[in-house]
Each structure stands twice: as C-alpha cells, then as structure tokens.
Write a protein that holds these residues in place. Sequence first.
Motif, PDB file in Angstrom:
ATOM      1  N   ASP A  10       0.877  -1.186  -0.001  1.00 11.06           N
ATOM      2  CA  ASP A  10      -0.090  -0.042  -0.063  1.00 11.06           C
ATOM      3  C   ASP A  10       0.744   1.300  -0.049  1.00 11.06           C
ATOM      4  O   ASP A  10       0.225   2.366   0.105  1.00 11.06           O
ATOM      5  N   GLU A  11       2.306   1.004  -0.015  1.00 14.23           N
ATOM      6  CA  GLU A  11       3.003   2.408  -0.003  1.00 14.23           C
ATOM      7  C   GLU A  11       3.233   3.122  -1.317  1.00 14.23           C
ATOM      8  O   GLU A  11       3.185   2.270  -2.180  1.00 14.23           O
ATOM      9  N   LYS A  12       3.731   4.207  -1.338  1.00 13.60           N
ATOM     10  CA  LYS A  12       3.933   5.005  -2.361  1.00 13.60           C
ATOM     11  C   LYS A  12       5.603   5.568  -2.051  1.00 13.60           C
ATOM     12  O   LYS A  12       5.604   5.960  -0.911  1.00 13.60           O
ATOM     13  N   LYS A  13       6.025   5.914  -3.347  1.00 13.40           N
ATOM     14  CA  LYS A  13       7.422   6.639  -2.874  1.00 13.40           C
ATOM     15  C   LYS A  13       7.148   8.168  -3.165  1.00 13.40           C
ATOM     16  O   LYS A  13       6.416   8.634  -3.978  1.00 13.40           O
ATOM     17  N   ASP A  14       7.864   8.720  -2.293  1.00  9.09           N
ATOM     18  CA  ASP A  14       7.829  10.145  -2.615  1.00  9.09           C
ATOM     19  C   ASP A  14       9.156  10.887  -2.156  1.00  9.09           C
ATOM     20  O   ASP A  14       9.499  10.714  -0.881  1.00  9.09           O
ATOM     21  N   GLY A  15      10.045  11.250  -3.010  1.00 12.11           N
ATOM     22  CA  GLY A  15      11.333  11.735  -2.772  1.00 12.11           C
ATOM     23  C   GLY A  15      12.309  10.700  -1.972  1.00 12.11           C
ATOM     24  O   GLY A  15      13.059  11.044  -1.219  1.00 12.11           O
ATOM     25  N   GLY A  16      12.097   9.273  -2.451  1.00 13.34           N
ATOM     26  CA  GLY A  16      13.256   8.277  -1.951  1.00 13.34           C
ATOM     27  C   GLY A  16      12.625   7.716  -0.562  1.00 13.34           C
ATOM     28  O   GLY A  16      13.161   6.888  -0.378  1.00 13.34           O
ATOM     29  N   LYS A  17      11.561   8.335  -0.148  1.00 13.67           N
ATOM     30  CA  LYS A  17      11.020   7.819   1.160  1.00 13.67           C
ATOM     31  C   LYS A  17       9.383   7.266   0.875  1.00 13.67           C
ATOM     32  O   LYS A  17       8.981   7.781  -0.008  1.00 13.67           O
ATOM     33  N   GLU A  18       8.958   6.128   1.477  1.00 16.58           N
ATOM     34  CA  GLU A  18       8.133   5.571   1.302  1.00 16.58           C
ATOM     35  C   GLU A  18       6.963   5.896   2.441  1.00 16.58           C
ATOM     36  O   GLU A  18       7.427   5.678   3.490  1.00 16.58           O
ATOM     37  N   TYR A  19       5.884   6.032   2.263  1.00 13.34           N
ATOM     38  CA  TYR A  19       4.697   6.235   2.845  1.00 13.34           C
ATOM     39  C   TYR A  19       3.551   5.467   2.584  1.00 13.34           C
ATOM     40  O   TYR A  19       3.119   5.683   1.484  1.00 13.34           O
ATOM     41  N   ALA A  20       2.759   4.912   3.685  1.00 14.58           N
ATOM     42  CA  ALA A  20       1.486   4.311   3.377  1.00 14.58           C
ATOM     43  C   ALA A  20       0.513   5.162   2.820  1.00 14.58           C
ATOM     44  O   ALA A  20       0.535   6.194   3.301  1.00 14.58           O
ATOM     45  N   ASP A  21      -0.305   4.668   1.858  1.00 15.02           N
ATOM     46  CA  ASP A  21      -1.234   5.423   1.558  1.00 15.02           C
ATOM     47  C   ASP A  21      -2.626   5.256   2.439  1.00 15.02           C
ATOM     48  O   ASP A  21      -3.703   4.852   2.044  1.00 15.02           O
ATOM     49  N   ASN A  22      -2.204   5.657   3.558  1.00 13.07           N
ATOM     50  CA  ASN A  22      -3.616   5.708   4.596  1.00 13.07           C
ATOM     51  C   ASN A  22      -3.204   7.172   5.597  1.00 13.07           C
ATOM     52  O   ASN A  22      -2.269   7.677   5.325  1.00 13.07           O
ATOM     53  N   LEU A  23      -4.273   6.980   6.568  1.00 11.89           N
ATOM     54  CA  LEU A  23      -4.016   8.178   7.534  1.00 11.89           C
ATOM     55  C   LEU A  23      -2.708   8.199   8.392  1.00 11.89           C
ATOM     56  O   LEU A  23      -2.004   9.274   8.414  1.00 11.89           O
ATOM     57  N   ASP A  24      -2.122   6.863   8.764  1.00  8.11           N
ATOM     58  CA  ASP A  24      -0.671   7.005   9.438  1.00  8.11           C
ATOM     59  C   ASP A  24       0.415   7.535   8.219  1.00  8.11           C
ATOM     60  O   ASP A  24       1.121   8.319   8.757  1.00  8.11           O
ATOM     61  N   GLY A  25       0.275   6.869   7.077  1.00 10.75           N
ATOM     62  CA  GLY A  25       1.335   7.486   6.084  1.00 10.75           C
ATOM     63  C   GLY A  25       1.223   8.897   5.792  1.00 10.75           C
ATOM     64  O   GLY A  25       2.166   9.590   5.627  1.00 10.75           O
ATOM     65  N   TRP A  26      -0.145   9.462   5.625  1.00 14.38           N
ATOM     66  CA  TRP A  26      -0.196  11.043   5.388  1.00 14.38           C
ATOM     67  C   TRP A  26       0.337  11.818   6.398  1.00 14.38           C
ATOM     68  O   TRP A  26       0.996  12.837   6.064  1.00 14.38           O
ATOM     69  N   ILE A  27       0.058  11.411   7.637  1.00 12.96           N
ATOM     70  CA  ILE A  27       0.684  12.086   8.822  1.00 12.96           C
ATOM     71  C   ILE A  27       1.954  12.200   8.881  1.00 12.96           C
ATOM     72  O   ILE A  27       2.716  13.097   9.060  1.00 12.96           O
ATOM     73  N   ARG A  28       2.485  11.081   8.707  1.00 14.34           N
ATOM     74  CA  ARG A  28       4.226  10.901   8.641  1.00 14.34           C
ATOM     75  C   ARG A  28       4.656  11.551   7.349  1.00 14.34           C
ATOM     76  O   ARG A  28       5.680  12.347   7.613  1.00 14.34           O
ATOM     77  N   GLU A  29       4.038  11.470   6.314  1.00 12.65           N
ATOM     78  CA  GLU A  29       4.834  12.254   5.187  1.00 12.65           C
ATOM     79  C   GLU A  29       4.612  13.940   5.334  1.00 12.65           C
ATOM     80  O   GLU A  29       5.566  14.292   5.100  1.00 12.65           O
ATOM     81  N   ALA A  30       3.354  14.043   5.967  1.00 14.67           N
ATOM     82  CA  ALA A  30       3.195  15.723   6.168  1.00 14.67           C
ATOM     83  C   ALA A  30       4.258  16.287   7.230  1.00 14.67           C
ATOM     84  O   ALA A  30       4.907  17.290   7.199  1.00 14.67           O
TER      85      ALA A  30
END
Length: 186
Positions: free
Chosen positions: A71-91
């Motif tokens: 469920d993860e996506k790549k963004d600038g070399g880091k991966e964040y899950a495409d869910n609430l936890d991932g959105w908060i961590r990426e933000a």
Amino acid sequence: MRTALRSLKPARLATTGLTALGAAGIATTALAGTAHAAQAPAKPATKPAAVAHAHDAKATKAAKDEKAAKDEKKDGGKEYADNLDGWIREARAIMKEHDIPGSYEGIKRNIIRESAGDPNAVNDWDINAKKGTPSKGLLQVIQPTFDRYHVEGTPDELTDPVANIVAACNYAADRYGSMDNVDSAY
C-alpha cells in the motif's frame, strides 16, 4: 484441569489453544495469571509457549509489514503508506523541512475530530459553507486559508491529504503556535 490436559493428545492441545509444559501438564497460554499457571513444571518443554508465541507474533508482524508495503507509495526516496498514518508521517517530514511544528498525536487527534480520517470530508452546513466556502479535507480547511498557508512542494489541491495536513498545520502554527494547541474548531 491438569488431569484433563494430560489426557489430551498433542494435536488436540494445539486445536484448543493450550500448551502443556512438562510432565505435570501445566497449561500456560490460557491459564496465564491463574493459580494453576503459578505451579512450576516438573520438566521443561522442548518449545516453551512464550517462544512459540513470540515466533507467531513475528510472523504476524511480517505479514502485516508485507501488506503495508503493497500500500506504500514513493515520494522523494521515502515511502509512506497511502492511509492516515502514512499521510501524517509524510506531512510531518515536509513540516520538519519548513520548521512547522506539530506532533503526530496532535495532528491525528484533530483529524479524527474534524473528519474522522476522511480526506474527502466536506462540511456543507457551517457558516463557511453558508458563505460559499465549505471546509474540506482531513483538517476541514477552507480554500482561502489553504491558498494562503499552502506549502510549496505539496499538491495544490485542498483535499490532497498531505497538502491539507501541512497547510492546516502551517495555519495553526501561525495562529496558535502549533496544531498541538488546537482542541476545537479552529
């Protein structure tokens, strides 16, 4: 109870969820914390229940991690899950780059209160909506506020989960010092 456990075959023990330790047949998994479990076994088992449980927990964690990786996506070399936890961590990673304060807990608390974690939530009944600018997204931001506090590097879309969090936290930092200081509609 010990007599009943001794009479069970090893395969039967596995299906009952009980593990017998030693010749005394002391049940540990289901009886942990009871007087029966406090008795010492006469002879240690070859694979104690704690070891088996730890192995099962690792296997379960590995399965969850594997699912999360899908469920993860790549963004600038880091991966964040495409869910609430991932959105908060990426933000929060973006916020850190821009010196915008806000803890994971403070952001999540406000998201749950404002939108229950729905990035497409729209408030169509409050004063903002009556004026034609409904609050939208995870942190219920109106378009003029989003436009003013949008952070470069995030999508220029009000309902994008990460952009919404970062803009709202930027606004909260300017107005209240941090999203952590927000405990009601802001």
